[in-house]
Scaffold this motif. Structure first.
Motif, PDB file in Angstrom:
ATOM      1  N   VAL A 128       0.866  -1.177   0.000  1.00  0.00           N
ATOM      2  CA  VAL A 128       0.000   0.000   0.000  1.00  0.00           C
ATOM      3  C   VAL A 128       0.905   1.230   0.000  1.00  0.00           C
ATOM      4  O   VAL A 128       1.742   1.392   0.892  1.00  0.00           O
ATOM      5  N   VAL A 129       0.739   2.036  -1.033  1.00  0.00           N
ATOM      6  CA  VAL A 129       1.512   3.283  -1.113  1.00  0.00           C
ATOM      7  C   VAL A 129       0.577   4.426  -0.734  1.00  0.00           C
ATOM      8  O   VAL A 129      -0.495   4.592  -1.332  1.00  0.00           O
ATOM      9  N   THR A 130       0.977   5.177   0.284  1.00  0.00           N
ATOM     10  CA  THR A 130       0.165   6.312   0.746  1.00  0.00           C
ATOM     11  C   THR A 130       0.828   7.595   0.267  1.00  0.00           C
ATOM     12  O   THR A 130       2.056   7.731   0.333  1.00  0.00           O
ATOM     13  N   THR A 131       0.016   8.505  -0.231  1.00  0.00           N
ATOM     14  CA  THR A 131       0.576   9.757  -0.749  1.00  0.00           C
ATOM     15  C   THR A 131       0.504  10.839   0.328  1.00  0.00           C
ATOM     16  O   THR A 131      -0.182  10.675   1.341  1.00  0.00           O
ATOM     17  N   GLN A 132       1.197  11.948   0.034  1.00  0.00           N
ATOM     18  CA  GLN A 132       1.228  13.056   0.997  1.00  0.00           C
ATOM     19  C   GLN A 132      -0.175  13.590   1.285  1.00  0.00           C
ATOM     20  O   GLN A 132      -0.461  14.046   2.377  1.00  0.00           O
ATOM     21  N   SER A 133      -1.068  13.494   0.278  1.00  0.00           N
ATOM     22  CA  SER A 133      -2.430  14.002   0.496  1.00  0.00           C
ATOM     23  C   SER A 133      -3.319  12.954   1.163  1.00  0.00           C
ATOM     24  O   SER A 133      -4.515  13.171   1.335  1.00  0.00           O
ATOM     25  N   GLY A 134      -2.755  11.790   1.495  1.00  0.00           N
ATOM     26  CA  GLY A 134      -3.506  10.782   2.245  1.00  0.00           C
ATOM     27  C   GLY A 134      -4.183   9.709   1.382  1.00  0.00           C
ATOM     28  O   GLY A 134      -4.871   8.841   1.907  1.00  0.00           O
ATOM     29  N   LYS A 135      -3.993   9.767   0.050  1.00  0.00           N
ATOM     30  CA  LYS A 135      -4.611   8.738  -0.815  1.00  0.00           C
ATOM     31  C   LYS A 135      -3.824   7.437  -0.704  1.00  0.00           C
ATOM     32  O   LYS A 135      -2.598   7.456  -0.514  1.00  0.00           O
ATOM     33  N   GLU A 136      -4.530   6.308  -0.838  1.00  0.00           N
ATOM     34  CA  GLU A 136      -3.856   5.003  -0.741  1.00  0.00           C
ATOM     35  C   GLU A 136      -4.005   4.240  -2.048  1.00  0.00           C
ATOM     36  O   GLU A 136      -5.085   4.230  -2.650  1.00  0.00           O
ATOM     37  N   PHE A 137      -2.924   3.613  -2.479  1.00  0.00           N
ATOM     38  CA  PHE A 137      -2.926   2.807  -3.711  1.00  0.00           C
ATOM     39  C   PHE A 137      -2.415   1.419  -3.357  1.00  0.00           C
ATOM     40  O   PHE A 137      -1.288   1.286  -2.849  1.00  0.00           O
ATOM     41  N   GLU A 138      -3.242   0.405  -3.626  1.00  0.00           N
ATOM     42  CA  GLU A 138      -2.798  -0.958  -3.326  1.00  0.00           C
ATOM     43  C   GLU A 138      -2.270  -1.585  -4.617  1.00  0.00           C
ATOM     44  O   GLU A 138      -2.868  -1.427  -5.695  1.00  0.00           O
ATOM     45  N   CYS A 139      -1.158  -2.272  -4.514  1.00  0.00           N
ATOM     46  CA  CYS A 139      -0.539  -2.805  -5.731  1.00  0.00           C
ATOM     47  C   CYS A 139       0.155  -4.130  -5.453  1.00  0.00           C
ATOM     48  O   CYS A 139       0.418  -4.486  -4.304  1.00  0.00           O
ATOM     49  N   ARG A 140       0.459  -4.830  -6.559  1.00  0.00           N
ATOM     50  CA  ARG A 140       1.113  -6.141  -6.435  1.00  0.00           C
ATOM     51  C   ARG A 140       2.635  -6.020  -6.496  1.00  0.00           C
ATOM     52  O   ARG A 140       3.351  -6.936  -6.121  1.00  0.00           O
ATOM     53  N   SER A 141       3.126  -4.902  -7.021  1.00  0.00           N
ATOM     54  CA  SER A 141       4.579  -4.652  -7.027  1.00  0.00           C
ATOM     55  C   SER A 141       4.814  -3.143  -7.103  1.00  0.00           C
ATOM     56  O   SER A 141       3.927  -2.390  -7.540  1.00  0.00           O
ATOM     57  N   VAL A 142       5.993  -2.739  -6.665  1.00  0.00           N
ATOM     58  CA  VAL A 142       6.334  -1.306  -6.669  1.00  0.00           C
ATOM     59  C   VAL A 142       7.673  -1.125  -7.372  1.00  0.00           C
ATOM     60  O   VAL A 142       8.601  -1.923  -7.173  1.00  0.00           O
ATOM     61  N   ILE A 143       7.763  -0.089  -8.189  1.00  0.00           N
ATOM     62  CA  ILE A 143       9.076   0.300  -8.733  1.00  0.00           C
ATOM     63  C   ILE A 143       9.369   1.720  -8.256  1.00  0.00           C
ATOM     64  O   ILE A 143       8.590   2.644  -8.521  1.00  0.00           O
ATOM     65  N   LEU A 144      10.455   1.873  -7.537  1.00  0.00           N
ATOM     66  CA  LEU A 144      10.857   3.200  -7.075  1.00  0.00           C
ATOM     67  C   LEU A 144      11.720   3.839  -8.161  1.00  0.00           C
ATOM     68  O   LEU A 144      12.778   3.303  -8.521  1.00  0.00           O
ATOM     69  N   ALA A 145      11.258   4.932  -8.706  1.00  0.00           N
ATOM     70  CA  ALA A 145      12.001   5.631  -9.771  1.00  0.00           C
ATOM     71  C   ALA A 145      11.950   7.123  -9.452  1.00  0.00           C
ATOM     72  O   ALA A 145      11.489   7.935 -10.252  1.00  0.00           O
ATOM     73  N   THR A 146      12.408   7.443  -8.256  1.00  0.00           N
ATOM     74  CA  THR A 146      12.238   8.804  -7.734  1.00  0.00           C
ATOM     75  C   THR A 146      13.301   9.783  -8.212  1.00  0.00           C
ATOM     76  O   THR A 146      13.212  10.975  -7.914  1.00  0.00           O
ATOM     77  N   GLY A 147      14.313   9.275  -8.922  1.00  0.00           N
ATOM     78  CA  GLY A 147      15.337  10.177  -9.465  1.00  0.00           C
ATOM     79  C   GLY A 147      16.141  10.856  -8.377  1.00  0.00           C
ATOM     80  O   GLY A 147      16.391  10.290  -7.315  1.00  0.00           O
ATOM     81  N   ALA A 148      16.516  12.071  -8.645  1.00  0.00           N
ATOM     82  CA  ALA A 148      17.312  12.831  -7.684  1.00  0.00           C
ATOM     83  C   ALA A 148      16.914  14.293  -7.812  1.00  0.00           C
ATOM     84  O   ALA A 148      16.370  14.708  -8.829  1.00  0.00           O
ATOM     85  N   LYS A 149      17.148  15.061  -6.768  1.00  0.00           N
ATOM     86  CA  LYS A 149      16.794  16.496  -6.829  1.00  0.00           C
ATOM     87  C   LYS A 149      18.065  17.341  -6.791  1.00  0.00           C
ATOM     88  O   LYS A 149      19.134  16.854  -6.411  1.00  0.00           O
ATOM     89  N   ASN A 150      17.926  18.590  -7.192  1.00  0.00           N
ATOM     90  CA  ASN A 150      19.102  19.467  -7.245  1.00  0.00           C
ATOM     91  C   ASN A 150      19.731  19.634  -5.871  1.00  0.00           C
ATOM     92  O   ASN A 150      19.030  19.904  -4.897  1.00  0.00           O
ATOM     93  N   ARG A 151      21.043  19.490  -5.815  1.00  0.00           N
ATOM     94  CA  ARG A 151      21.758  19.704  -4.551  1.00  0.00           C
ATOM     95  C   ARG A 151      21.809  21.208  -4.258  1.00  0.00           C
ATOM     96  O   ARG A 151      21.997  22.016  -5.174  1.00  0.00           O
ATOM     97  N   HIS A 152      21.616  21.568  -3.011  1.00  0.00           N
ATOM     98  CA  HIS A 152      21.690  22.978  -2.609  1.00  0.00           C
ATOM     99  C   HIS A 152      23.061  23.261  -1.994  1.00  0.00           C
ATOM    100  O   HIS A 152      23.705  22.355  -1.472  1.00  0.00           O
ATOM    101  N   LEU A 153      23.466  24.526  -2.039  1.00  0.00           N
ATOM    102  CA  LEU A 153      24.752  24.889  -1.435  1.00  0.00           C
ATOM    103  C   LEU A 153      24.676  24.853   0.088  1.00  0.00           C
ATOM    104  O   LEU A 153      25.679  24.687   0.761  1.00  0.00           O
TER     105      LEU A 153
END
Ligand code: NAP
Length: 307
Positions: free
Chosen positions: A96-121
């Motif tokens: 079960v993947v829960t989002t920041q807004s509280g929605k829930e998604f049930e799934c049989r498999s998950v792929i994490l492909a979140t990438g990367a964000k800009n590094r700050h100084l």
């Protein structure tokens, strides 16, 4: 029940969606910001095999169309956590993947492909002056600095390409880099040689952001002499690389000391049913081609896992 829930709709996530759909499984991508991820801001892509030249935006839109025409869904939600619902002797676990807004998604498999964000100084006022002289994207914000003096901080391909791009609009572009050798490709350095409005400030780091309501100057310290000088600029484009944002998933997958998800070329994490693709995993080469390749590998592994 979703077959393959993909977190992130950048090149890795969308490639995974294409492969999952073509394997007959339903793929849903959760995307917090923009389809295409960071590549959307790249002005030119010249190193994707089979495509001589395209823009990051065009490439991202083509990926998006390809994935959605095959049946993949994109939902604009930021994933906040994953929980495993353990299966029985005969059934596999679901997630079960829960989002920041509280929605829930049930799934049989998950792929994490979140990438990367800009590094700050990490400098004081960096957040406050964002959009008021501080930018992490020359392609997005460069046009606001037409005819002005700006600086780019960094020594990788992004910094060199940003400097080249900005030199077309701005009166002067300083390249501030902490070493005297560049990580970016010689081809980009060569292109900069033809420009007469570029000035290099090497072996130096930005130590202070100065200005009232907007950025007016940066203070720069030379690491060899210890000298600090102030350079008047209207803009500072920070291009010092990326870092992952995987903390929300640390309870289900193992992270390395830099925060990348531990996985090898099989894209399998230590939790069965959870896979990882693209820049967010431990790897030596983070490129568009390797992100797409991971997407295919992770999706086919997820489809095989589901059975
Ligand atoms: P990068 O290659 O990781 O380079 C980051 C640069 O920022 C390095 O020069 C690094 O200095 C410097 N840096 C890191 N942390 C810093 C800090 N705290 N303070 C000051 N300087 C700091 O990042 P990137 O340029 O964004 O590129 C990311 C990946 O995308 C790379 O693989 C790159 O080749 C690829 N890329 C490819 C293209 C293309 O092929 N057209 C375009 C853009 C990016 P050091 O060198 O001293 O470590």
């Amino acid at each position: 029940m979703i077959d393959v829930l993909i977190i992130g709709a950048g090149p890795a996530g969308l490639s995974a969606a294409i492969y999952a759909e073509r394997a007959g499984k339903h793929a849903v991508c959760l995307e917090a910001l923009t389809v295409g991820g960071q590549i959307v801001n790249t002005p030119e892509i010249e190193n994707y095999p089979g495509i001589k030249k395209t823009s990051g935006f065009e490439f991202s839109m083509a990926l998006f169309e390809q994935a959605t025409e095959l049946g993949a869904e994109i939902i604009y939600e930021k994933a906040a956590r994953i929980e495993e619902k353990p299966g029985s002797d005969v059934d596999k676990s679901t997630y079960v993947v829960t989002t920041q807004s509280g929605k829930e998604f049930e799934c049989r498999s998950v792929i994490l492909a979140t990438g990367a964000k800009n590094r700050h100084l990490g400098l004081a006022r960096e957040e406050e002056l964002l959009g008021k002289g501080i930018s992490y994207c020359a392609t997005c914000d460069g046009a606001f600095f037409k005819g002005k003096d700006v600086a780019v901080n960094g020594g990788g391909n992004t910094a060199l390409e940003d400097a080249l791009f900005l030199s077309n609009y701005c009166s002067k572009v300083y390249i501030i880099h902490r070493r005297d050798q560049f990580r970016g490709e010689p081809k980009n350095l060569e292109a900069l040689k033809g420009k007469d409005n570029i000035e290099y400030i090497l072996d130096s780091t930005v130590t202070e952001l100065i200005g009232d309501d907007r950025l007016e100057k940066v203070a720069v310290k030379n690491k060899n002499t210890g000298d600090i000088k102030e350079i008047p600029v209207s803009g500072l484009f920070i291009a010092i690389g990326q870092e992952p944002d995987n903390k929300p998933f640390a309870s289900v997958v193992e992270l390395d000391e830099k925060g990348y998800i531990k996985a090898n070329e099989s894209c399998k994490t230590q939790m069965s049913g959870v896979f990882v693709a693209g820049d967010c995993r431990t790897k030596a080469v983070r490129q568009l081609t390797t992100a797409a390749s991971d997407g295919a590998v992770a999706a086919l592994a997820a489809c095989e896992y589901i059975g």
